[in-house]
Design an enzyme around this catalytic site. Sequence first.
Site, PDB file in Angstrom:
ATOM      1  CB  VAL A 280      -0.967   0.029   1.205  1.00 40.75           C
ATOM      2  CG1 VAL A 280      -2.006  -1.069   1.089  1.00 40.75           C
ATOM      3  CG2 VAL A 280      -0.212  -0.071   2.522  1.00 40.75           C
ATOM      4  CG  ASP A 281       0.273   6.137   0.206  1.00 36.82           C
ATOM      5  OD1 ASP A 281       1.149   6.413  -0.622  1.00 36.82           O
ATOM      6  OD2 ASP A 281      -0.299   7.000   0.905  1.00 36.82           O
TER       7      ASP A 281
END
Length: 379
Positions: A280-281
């Site tokens: 994820v990010d």
Amino acid sequence: MEYNQSSEMQEPSIDTDKLSYEIFSILESKFLFGYDDQKLWIPKQVSPETTEAKPESQNPSVLTENNSNGLSAIKNQRGKICILSIDGGSSLKGIISGKALAYLENALKVKSGNPDARIADYFDVAAGTGIGGIFTAMLFGTKDHSRPILKAEETWKFLADQGNKFYTCGNGNGGFFKRFFRGGATGSTAATAGLEKAMKETFSEKGRDLTLKDTLKPVLIPCYDLSSTAPFLFSRADALETDSFDFRLWEVCRATSAEPGLFDPVLMGSVDGQTRCLAVDGGLAMSNPTAAAITHVLHNKQEFPFVRGVEDLLVLSLGTGQILEVSYDYEQVKNWRAKQWARPMARISGDGSADSVDQAVAMAFGQSRSSNYVRIQVW
């Protein structure tokens, strides 16, 4: 260094030329690009066996390989390693960064007298998070191991032209520009599909996916690995060591920009399938990758054998500021529950982390801060 700018913004069609010009007028007066002597713009090759610079070519695009691994050590005429770091951010912030990079690349062309000059010719290491990571891959990735995939001008144009495939935008409170994504699971999946398609089209060549090895200089792009509950840093240096740490560039870009709730996480593997990551990010782990880039250079003696300390570095760190943020008052927030706090907390954490890195790096540079470290931040 900080640049103050009103938070009153419009949609992505805003004229950012004036902002970019003012930012890089400051940069040119304080950083390595403020020299009139064009000879100072010609990079030199430094052999790992000696710290004496030897000119390789009058064309700054030439990159000489030092060994069988394709590792190289470039030292510019001023004797410094140049590092570019780009923070993550929303679509508008990405356009601001892209426009600023385009201005910088144009200045490089003028100063060097080379109309084909590129950002990658004058920076030796690049790190980027989120959209900054995508820009890093675009500016340093290569399909022919000679020139970058895109010009700097094409980065923000890519975001403006392709962004509607994975972003939707509108005006929000008090005229503040706000980014909205297609809500819910269906919207997240649709946005993810649009982002993946755009990344695959950008980072493929004749049916082959480009990987971290297909970059002109060392790059660092972070994500957060949910499977190991730890940050994960995609690195060209690691990829050159083993295929177990070589990843496809389109997946790297997907991973670093996979903001939870807006895009789906990405389950990805190295090119040999030996290393897996549920990403994820990157901004959750490293909103400001400047410190990671500096540490990489200081501890990577194979690629940078002559670097003794921060005095041998020149660092340009591009922040993305808080252009889209609004202030809150007590009556507004006192009754907020977890749901209302979720998004502001993420922004506060990211902004606070980026500022903390900036302060720590500035302190580390000490007396050379004003000459060797520039942080461009938009407020």
